[in-house]
Design an enzyme around this catalytic site. Sequence first.
Site, PDB file in Angstrom:
ATOM      1  N   ASP A 203      58.815  28.853   6.033  1.00  0.00           N
ATOM      2  CA  ASP A 203      58.191  29.663   4.989  1.00  0.00           C
ATOM      3  C   ASP A 203      57.014  28.813   4.547  1.00  0.00           C
ATOM      4  O   ASP A 203      57.174  27.834   3.821  1.00  0.00           O
ATOM      5  CB  ASP A 203      59.138  29.916   3.820  1.00  0.00           C
ATOM      6  CG  ASP A 203      58.522  30.907   2.835  1.00  0.00           C
ATOM      7  OD1 ASP A 203      57.332  30.732   2.506  1.00  0.00           O
ATOM      8  OD2 ASP A 203      59.197  31.855   2.417  1.00  0.00           O
ATOM      9  N   HIS A 204      55.811  29.154   5.034  1.00  0.00           N
ATOM     10  CA  HIS A 204      54.716  28.189   4.890  1.00  0.00           C
ATOM     11  C   HIS A 204      54.330  27.966   3.427  1.00  0.00           C
ATOM     12  O   HIS A 204      53.662  26.987   3.108  1.00  0.00           O
ATOM     13  CB  HIS A 204      53.506  28.577   5.750  1.00  0.00           C
ATOM     14  CG  HIS A 204      52.783  29.781   5.268  1.00  0.00           C
ATOM     15  ND1 HIS A 204      53.091  31.039   5.695  1.00  0.00           N
ATOM     16  CD2 HIS A 204      51.767  29.921   4.380  1.00  0.00           C
ATOM     17  CE1 HIS A 204      52.297  31.898   5.088  1.00  0.00           C
ATOM     18  NE2 HIS A 204      51.483  31.257   4.294  1.00  0.00           N
ATOM     19  N   HIS A 266      58.293  34.588   0.531  1.00  0.00           N
ATOM     20  CA  HIS A 266      57.483  33.625  -0.232  1.00  0.00           C
ATOM     21  C   HIS A 266      57.758  33.675  -1.737  1.00  0.00           C
ATOM     22  O   HIS A 266      57.927  32.649  -2.384  1.00  0.00           O
ATOM     23  CB  HIS A 266      55.996  33.888  -0.010  1.00  0.00           C
ATOM     24  CG  HIS A 266      55.600  33.937   1.429  1.00  0.00           C
ATOM     25  ND1 HIS A 266      56.065  33.040   2.354  1.00  0.00           N
ATOM     26  CD2 HIS A 266      54.769  34.766   2.097  1.00  0.00           C
ATOM     27  CE1 HIS A 266      55.544  33.327   3.534  1.00  0.00           C
ATOM     28  NE2 HIS A 266      54.759  34.379   3.411  1.00  0.00           N
TER      29      HIS A 266
HETATM   30  N1  LIG Z   1      48.772  34.598  12.895  1.00  0.00           N
HETATM   31  C1  LIG Z   1      49.110  34.167  11.708  1.00  0.00           C
HETATM   32  O1  LIG Z   1      48.294  33.771  10.871  1.00  0.00           O
HETATM   33  C2  LIG Z   1      50.553  34.137  11.309  1.00  0.00           C
HETATM   34  C3  LIG Z   1      50.874  33.749  10.000  1.00  0.00           C
HETATM   35  C4  LIG Z   1      52.217  33.682   9.633  1.00  0.00           C
HETATM   36  C5  LIG Z   1      53.189  33.984  10.567  1.00  0.00           C
HETATM   37  N2  LIG Z   1      52.854  34.369  11.822  1.00  0.00           N
HETATM   38  C6  LIG Z   1      53.924  34.678  12.783  1.00  0.00           C
HETATM   39  O2  LIG Z   1      53.733  33.901  13.947  1.00  0.00           O
HETATM   40  C7  LIG Z   1      54.160  34.609  15.093  1.00  0.00           C
HETATM   41  C8  LIG Z   1      53.014  34.661  16.098  1.00  0.00           C
HETATM   42  O3  LIG Z   1      51.923  35.351  15.537  1.00  0.00           O
HETATM   43  P1  LIG Z   1      50.481  35.403  16.243  1.00  0.00           P
HETATM   44  O4  LIG Z   1      49.582  36.056  15.253  1.00  0.00           O
HETATM   45  O5  LIG Z   1      50.103  34.067  16.759  1.00  0.00           O
HETATM   46  O6  LIG Z   1      50.758  36.413  17.459  1.00  0.00           O
HETATM   47  P2  LIG Z   1      49.787  36.743  18.688  1.00  0.00           P
HETATM   48  O7  LIG Z   1      48.394  36.293  18.417  1.00  0.00           O
HETATM   49  O8  LIG Z   1      50.026  38.178  19.029  1.00  0.00           O
HETATM   50  O9  LIG Z   1      50.355  35.835  19.872  1.00  0.00           O
HETATM   51  C9  LIG Z   1      51.479  36.183  20.621  1.00  0.00           C
HETATM   52  C10 LIG Z   1      51.718  35.144  21.692  1.00  0.00           C
HETATM   53  O10 LIG Z   1      52.887  35.520  22.404  1.00  0.00           O
HETATM   54  C11 LIG Z   1      52.591  35.547  23.807  1.00  0.00           C
HETATM   55  N3  LIG Z   1      53.398  36.593  24.447  1.00  0.00           N
HETATM   56  C12 LIG Z   1      53.529  37.878  24.069  1.00  0.00           C
HETATM   57  N4  LIG Z   1      54.404  38.498  24.863  1.00  0.00           N
HETATM   58  C13 LIG Z   1      54.842  37.591  25.766  1.00  0.00           C
HETATM   59  C14 LIG Z   1      55.771  37.609  26.828  1.00  0.00           C
HETATM   60  N5  LIG Z   1      56.456  38.706  27.136  1.00  0.00           N
HETATM   61  N6  LIG Z   1      55.982  36.485  27.527  1.00  0.00           N
HETATM   62  C15 LIG Z   1      55.290  35.356  27.228  1.00  0.00           C
HETATM   63  N7  LIG Z   1      54.384  35.272  26.231  1.00  0.00           N
HETATM   64  C16 LIG Z   1      54.179  36.372  25.506  1.00  0.00           C
HETATM   65  C17 LIG Z   1      51.127  35.850  23.881  1.00  0.00           C
HETATM   66  O11 LIG Z   1      50.685  35.394  25.128  1.00  0.00           O
HETATM   67  P3  LIG Z   1      49.471  36.097  25.949  1.00  0.00           P
HETATM   68  O12 LIG Z   1      48.305  36.078  25.000  1.00  0.00           O
HETATM   69  O13 LIG Z   1      49.292  35.183  27.075  1.00  0.00           O
HETATM   70  O14 LIG Z   1      49.923  37.475  26.273  1.00  0.00           O
HETATM   71  C18 LIG Z   1      50.605  35.023  22.702  1.00  0.00           C
HETATM   72  O15 LIG Z   1      50.503  33.678  23.084  1.00  0.00           O
HETATM   73  C19 LIG Z   1      54.623  35.982  14.587  1.00  0.00           C
HETATM   74  O16 LIG Z   1      56.005  35.936  14.381  1.00  0.00           O
HETATM   75  C20 LIG Z   1      53.911  36.122  13.255  1.00  0.00           C
HETATM   76  O17 LIG Z   1      54.615  36.962  12.356  1.00  0.00           O
HETATM   77  C21 LIG Z   1      51.550  34.448  12.215  1.00  0.00           C
END
Ligand SMILES: NC(=O)c1ccc[n+]([C@@H]2O[C@H](COP(=O)([O-])OP(=O)(O)OC[C@H]3O[C@@H](n4cnc5c(N)ncnc54)[C@H](OP(=O)(O)O)[C@@H]3O)[C@@H](O)[C@H]2O)c1
Length: 515
Positions: A203-204, A266
Amino acid sequence: MLTSARDPAPAVRDDPRLMRTPPPAVIVIFGATGDLTQRKLMPGLYSLAAQQLLPPETAVIGVARSDLPDEEFRARMRAGVEAHGAIPVDDGVWEGFARRLRYLSAPFDQPEGFARLREMIAEKDARHGTRGNRLFYLATAPEFFPVIAENLGRAGLADEGDGTERFARLVVEKPFGEDLASARELNARLNVVFRERQVYRIDHYLGKETVQNLLVLRFGNAIFEPIWNRRYIDHVEITVSEDLGVGTRGGYYDQSGALRDIVQNHMLQVLSIVAMEPPARFESRDVRDEKVKVLRAIPCFDAASAARDAVRGQYGPGWIGGERVPGYRQEPGVDPASNTDTFVAMRLMVENWRWSGTPFYLRTGKRLPRRATEVSIHFKAAPHLPFATTAVESVAPNLLTLRIQPDEGASLRFLAKVPGPQIDLRPVSMDFAYGNAFLRTSPEAYERLLLDALLGDSTLFARWDEVERAWEIMDGLIHHWSATPGPFPNYDAGSWGPEAADALMARDGKVWRRL
Ligand SMILES: NC(=O)c1ccc[n+]([C@@H]2O[C@H](COP(=O)([O-])OP(=O)(O)OC[C@H]3O[C@@H](n4cnc5c(N)ncnc54)[C@H](OP(=O)(O)O)[C@@H]3O)[C@@H](O)[C@H]2O)c1
């Protein structure tokens, strides 16, 4: 103005040898080509490396679906650190860091990739002396959390023996479930492979300096604790307001909403730190025991309290910063008839000796006039003012405001005499701002949390009983709201939310603090 002690001897305290350094480990990031890795995880890891807080043996393996050579992965990660890191990239430090950065293309749902991952980790252990220590970070969509854990288990990568000689830890991103039942199911599936002590639920907010400072303010000073209770505190207000809309995250957000995205995790975490009893020691078990006791003292929502004590909202079109912005239902990826809440206000009671009768008001929303996260402690009015009535027109009770972001700091409002022949009273504030008081900038939340996970310090991670209780509190409300259409849209972008949120406070004779 509050005078603050500057760091007494930064040169000594900044000496990395005197700071905490974790054992060498292989860090595996699932979702390594994603947004979170690019914006938070790689900049956080690089920053730790640059401060010599990561042992030089540390190796990082990124896993995702795209087919990428190592060199391209490194170039992308460097671009992420350059764009989002808190410090400029130093070529020498980057080269050392990048040399131990590898990439593996492997679909999460296929065990073959995990066999290759096991070989890569074994090679790292042999070449870099990472001693069997592994930190698995799930930076992926939540639907992959269980399957990755299961595949790690099948590949024999989750085993850490009794945890004394080597570790295997799983860091899980949010959201941890979408209601009580799904959170329990997710936890049960993770627990087949990893024990609770191995699971680090992020929980950042808990990684933010100002949230940790709340603990120090309360328990490191003698003056606050005696008055930190129902006798002296009238009510507590916690606000998380965002001026942005959903942007490109409409598809994700429309399945979630403000209650699940911000309040359940949060805001309840911050509330539990504001309301907890002093722990015997600042250690993971003691702190988390006290936090969960607060959550257990909050009654769960049912249909009656959902109607009485909670308000939901969804923004329509409006103006922000002189710019016309679309309504939520017009955002890309959002259902044009969406029933998702982008605003929540609620009144919670903590039913224990310390807080009985002191309401906690929570408010969060998107497309509000400004971005701010604050905790306001509203003290009761002085029981008697011995001044002439003309002098007390502008009397306001004491208010302690803790600014979590932006302009991190705290301020205390109290009454002072206006200079002059009469006794005229005016509220004034004493201010403490992190930026002025300390010569260093606060580390990013993710940097701190990554370091803690490597060190095995779970104090700032959410334990399962905390997460489960937070879902229990909100579950009735979640289901009540999803079963009944909201009166949406019911606030203009750029306003402070629906009128019903003001009415919720007005019923108790109070108003939301103007931020
Ligand atoms: N982004 C933020 O600021 C943020 C903040 C708080 C929490 N989070 C949490 O962090 C997590 C990730 O978020 P994100 O925004 O980084 O998501 P994202 O940009 O959609 O990234 C998803 C990642 O998963 C990989 N992926 C998807 N399907 C796959 C599969 N079947 N096999 C292997 N790799 C796969 C994608 O790889 P490819 O690109 O190679 O397909 C990509 O590296 C989520 O749970 C989100 O709720 C994110």
